[in-house]
Enzyme design. Structure first.
Site, short mmCIF file in Angstrom:
data_model
loop_
_atom_site.label_atom_id
_atom_site.label_comp_id
_atom_site.label_asym_id
_atom_site.label_seq_id
_atom_site.Cartn_x
_atom_site.Cartn_y
_atom_site.Cartn_z
N GLU A 56 0.83 -1.21 0.00
CA GLU A 56 0.00 0.00 0.00
C GLU A 56 0.86 1.26 0.00
O GLU A 56 1.69 1.44 0.89
CB GLU A 56 -0.92 0.00 1.24
CG GLU A 56 -1.91 1.13 1.25
CD GLU A 56 -2.86 1.06 2.46
OE1 GLU A 56 -3.05 -0.02 3.04
OE2 GLU A 56 -3.41 2.13 2.78
N LYS B 153 -7.21 -0.59 11.57
CA LYS B 153 -6.61 -1.03 10.29
C LYS B 153 -5.35 -0.21 10.02
O LYS B 153 -4.32 -0.73 9.58
CB LYS B 153 -7.63 -0.89 9.15
CG LYS B 153 -7.20 -1.52 7.84
CD LYS B 153 -6.36 -0.60 6.97
CE LYS B 153 -5.94 -1.27 5.68
NZ LYS B 153 -5.05 -0.43 4.85
N ASP C 106 4.17 -14.28 11.74
CA ASP C 106 2.84 -14.71 11.29
C ASP C 106 1.84 -13.56 11.51
O ASP C 106 1.39 -13.34 12.65
CB ASP C 106 2.45 -15.94 12.13
CG ASP C 106 1.09 -16.51 11.77
OD1 ASP C 106 0.28 -15.81 11.15
OD2 ASP C 106 0.83 -17.68 12.13
N HIS D 268 -2.19 10.45 0.30
CA HIS D 268 -2.41 9.11 -0.22
C HIS D 268 -2.44 9.12 -1.74
O HIS D 268 -1.77 8.34 -2.40
CB HIS D 268 -3.73 8.60 0.35
CG HIS D 268 -3.76 7.12 0.50
ND1 HIS D 268 -4.10 6.29 -0.53
CD2 HIS D 268 -3.49 6.32 1.56
CE1 HIS D 268 -4.05 5.05 -0.10
NE2 HIS D 268 -3.68 5.03 1.16
P1 NDP Z 1 9.25 -23.65 15.71
O1 NDP Z 1 8.81 -24.93 16.31
O2 NDP Z 1 9.65 -23.64 14.29
O3 NDP Z 1 10.44 -23.00 16.52
C1 NDP Z 1 10.61 -23.12 17.85
C2 NDP Z 1 11.90 -23.88 18.09
O4 NDP Z 1 13.02 -23.03 17.82
C3 NDP Z 1 12.08 -24.26 19.53
O5 NDP Z 1 11.36 -25.42 19.82
C4 NDP Z 1 13.58 -24.46 19.64
O6 NDP Z 1 13.87 -25.77 19.23
C5 NDP Z 1 14.13 -23.52 18.57
N1 NDP Z 1 14.86 -22.40 19.17
C6 NDP Z 1 16.13 -22.03 18.86
N2 NDP Z 1 16.52 -20.95 19.56
C7 NDP Z 1 15.49 -20.63 20.36
C8 NDP Z 1 15.28 -19.59 21.31
N3 NDP Z 1 16.21 -18.67 21.58
N4 NDP Z 1 14.08 -19.50 21.92
C9 NDP Z 1 13.11 -20.38 21.64
N5 NDP Z 1 13.24 -21.41 20.75
C10 NDP Z 1 14.42 -21.53 20.11
O7 NDP Z 1 8.16 -22.51 15.79
P2 NDP Z 1 7.21 -21.92 16.91
O8 NDP Z 1 6.97 -22.85 18.05
O9 NDP Z 1 7.73 -20.58 17.23
O10 NDP Z 1 5.85 -21.82 16.08
C11 NDP Z 1 5.70 -20.79 15.14
C12 NDP Z 1 5.01 -21.27 13.90
O11 NDP Z 1 3.75 -21.86 14.23
C13 NDP Z 1 4.69 -20.15 12.95
O12 NDP Z 1 5.08 -20.56 11.66
C14 NDP Z 1 3.17 -20.03 13.02
O13 NDP Z 1 2.67 -19.55 11.80
C15 NDP Z 1 2.76 -21.42 13.31
N6 NDP Z 1 1.45 -21.71 13.92
C16 NDP Z 1 0.65 -20.73 14.42
C17 NDP Z 1 -0.57 -21.02 14.98
C18 NDP Z 1 -1.40 -19.93 15.58
O14 NDP Z 1 -0.94 -18.81 15.69
N7 NDP Z 1 -2.64 -20.20 16.00
C19 NDP Z 1 -1.05 -22.42 15.06
C20 NDP Z 1 -0.08 -23.38 14.57
C21 NDP Z 1 1.11 -23.01 14.00
P3 NDP Z 1 15.20 -26.52 19.76
O15 NDP Z 1 15.28 -26.26 21.21
O16 NDP Z 1 14.96 -27.92 19.40
O17 NDP Z 1 16.35 -25.88 19.01
#
Ligand code: NDP
Length: 425
Positions: A81, A266, A282, A379
């Site tokens: 936009e 918005k 997201d 705009h």
């Molecule tokens: P991920 O599971 O991809 O990422 C989280 C993982 O990142 C952790 O489990 C951890 O795994 C790793 N990690 C590495 N560094 C860190 C840190 N500093 N802090 C925390 N975790 C870290 O994603 P999310 O759990 O964040 O989920 C997000 C996704 O879910 C988005 O794509 C979203 O669109 C989607 N989603 C959204 C929904 C909703 O909003 N209602 C519903 C379902 C999905 P490890 O410890 O193994 O390295």
């Protein structure tokens, strides 16, 4: 940003990138990435979504002039936009004397295990409350790494909800407050929920309806404030105080009328979504949380509050902000990673603080224009470029057609077509 001979918006795309690099905002690697804006690797694109057939492009710009908690920020924004980025940068410039300040007290996201057909629901509620330690152990087993990072399950709350309309059904809902550190956390939460659900079903003798995170993240609120002296609000038509009063009235009105609130909000989301998308987060999750929070008083309301204190206009915006700097698509999209570097943020909290300030700036820009000259002037001036492209203008023709459109009292596609024909003759 230091003073350049040409203003940033007057520079070519490559000059802008050179400016950002020479001022230390962009690394050489990211400059090269932004110059080429390469497609995602085919295997990455194909594994991110289902039935992938192509890649869809949106322009990215940067908002300037932001000082957030004392730090200068260049803000990447992905948006189709016109005028969003210009308005945001201009608002940040007007607010630059004191900049923006943020408060983020805690960042725990909420998961829900919803149980039904629980035989003795009051007793079951109390039973869960006495088994919080077991839930902590199960949550740790379900997702050890987030607990090792210092996050994981922090608190448990239990509620009984009853449907008074159709079935008189009672639900026993277990809310789990989970700290997800730098991840947005949906997958982390859902994993923990599924880990504790069988125990809760067994304990309560109920049935699980579902286990899922909530996007209404009332335990992950972030607040932005700004304080703009009247002197910085003065225009050719209004005194700073008059303009401030009108902005206050506009924000009061947006709390009263959902028709206005929707458009007020918005505008806020114009800024918020642009940064959410630029950082690979997201936008649907952030939108859902923001609008739910705007309805928390039983009526859909404007999200910002503007007031006057002595000789200043004070703005406030508080919203839930479930964004991350790792996980999801963030770690997969090279441009998202580059934008986090450009923003100079590494934690989810820092990112949330930036995004909320952009929302507040965007609202200030919109209200300031609406209560003074109206938004169409600014705009439409920027819309002229899109109109020129729509009628087939290319390269230098775009700016030439847009310039002539801006000089004209009306602006439409027939005139744009005419102007393009004249230029081509
Ligand atoms: P991920 O599971 O991809 O990422 C989280 C993982 O990142 C952790 O489990 C951890 O795994 C790793 N990690 C590495 N560094 C860190 C840190 N500093 N802090 C925390 N975790 C870290 O994603 P999310 O759990 O964040 O989920 C997000 C996704 O879910 C988005 O794509 C979203 O669109 C989607 N989603 C959204 C929904 C909703 O909003 N209602 C519903 C379902 C999905 P490890 O410890 O193994 O390295």
């Amino acid at each position: 940003m230091t003073k350049q001979t040409k203003k940033f918006y007057q520079q070519t795309r490559l000059e802008r990138l050179t400016t950002l690099t020479s001022e230390g905002h962009l690394s050489e690697n990211n400059q090269a990435l932004f110059i080429d804006s390469p497609l995602l690797k085919e295997d990455v694109a194909n594994s991110l979504i289902e039935n992938q057939i192509s890649q869809f492009h949106l322009p990215q710009g940067v908002a300037l002039n932001f000082t957030i908690d004392g730090e200068n920020k260049i803000i990447p924004m992905v948006v189709e936009e016109p005028s969003v980025i210009a308005a945001c940068s201009n608002a940040a410039k007007i607010a630059s004397r004191n900049g923006f300040t943020t408060i983020l007290e805690k960042r725990e996201l909420i998961g829900q295990v919803i149980l039904k057909q629980v035989p003795c629901i009051e007793e079951a509620k109390q039973l869960i409350e006495t088994h919080v330690d077991t839930l902590l152990v199960l949550a740790k087993e379900a997702h050890p790494s987030i607990h090792q990072r210092g996050g994981g399950l922090k608190e448990v709350r239990v509620s009984i909800l009853e449907d008074h309309t159709l079935t008189s059904e009672q639900f026993l809902t277990v809310y789990l407050m989970i700290e997800t550190k730098d991840a947005m956390g949906a997958n982390i939460i859902n994993t923990i929920l599924e880990g504790v659900t069988p125990f809760l079903v067994d304990l309560t003798k109920g049935t699980a309806l579902m286990s899922i995170l909530s996007n209404f993240n009332t335990d992950a609120l972030v607040k932005a404030t700004c304080q703009i002296p009247f002197d910085d609000l003065t225009t050719s038509t209004y005194s700073g105080k008059e303009l401030a009063q009108k902005i206050v009235e506009a924000s009061i009105y947006a709390k009263l009328d959902p028709y206005r609130a929707a458009t007020h909000n918005k505008g806020i989301m114009n800024g918020i979504d642009s940064v959410v998308i630029a950082t690979g987060n997201d936008p649907r999750a952030v939108e859902a949380g923001a609008h739910a929070y705007a309805s928390r008083n039983g009526r859909y309301e404007g999200m910002t509050t503007w007031s006057i204190d002595k000789k200043c206009l004070i703005g406030e915006l508080t919203l839930p902000m479930a964004v991350g700097t790792v996980g999801g698509a963030i770690s997969v999209l090279p441009m998202a990673k580059a934008n986090l570097e450009l923003l100079n943020v590494s934690t989810s909290e820092e990112l949330a603080r930036v995004i909320i300030c952009v929302g507040l700036a965007q609202n200030f820009a919109a209200l300031r224009a609406l209560v003074s000259e109206g938004i169409q002037k600014g705009h439409m001036s920027l819309h002229a470029n899109s109109l020129a492209i729509q009628v087939g203008a290319e390269n230098e023709e775009i700016e030439e057609v847009a310039r002539l459109l801006r000089e004209s009292p009306i602006m439409n596609s027939a005139l744009a077509t005419n102007l393009l024909e004249q230029i081509r003759k």
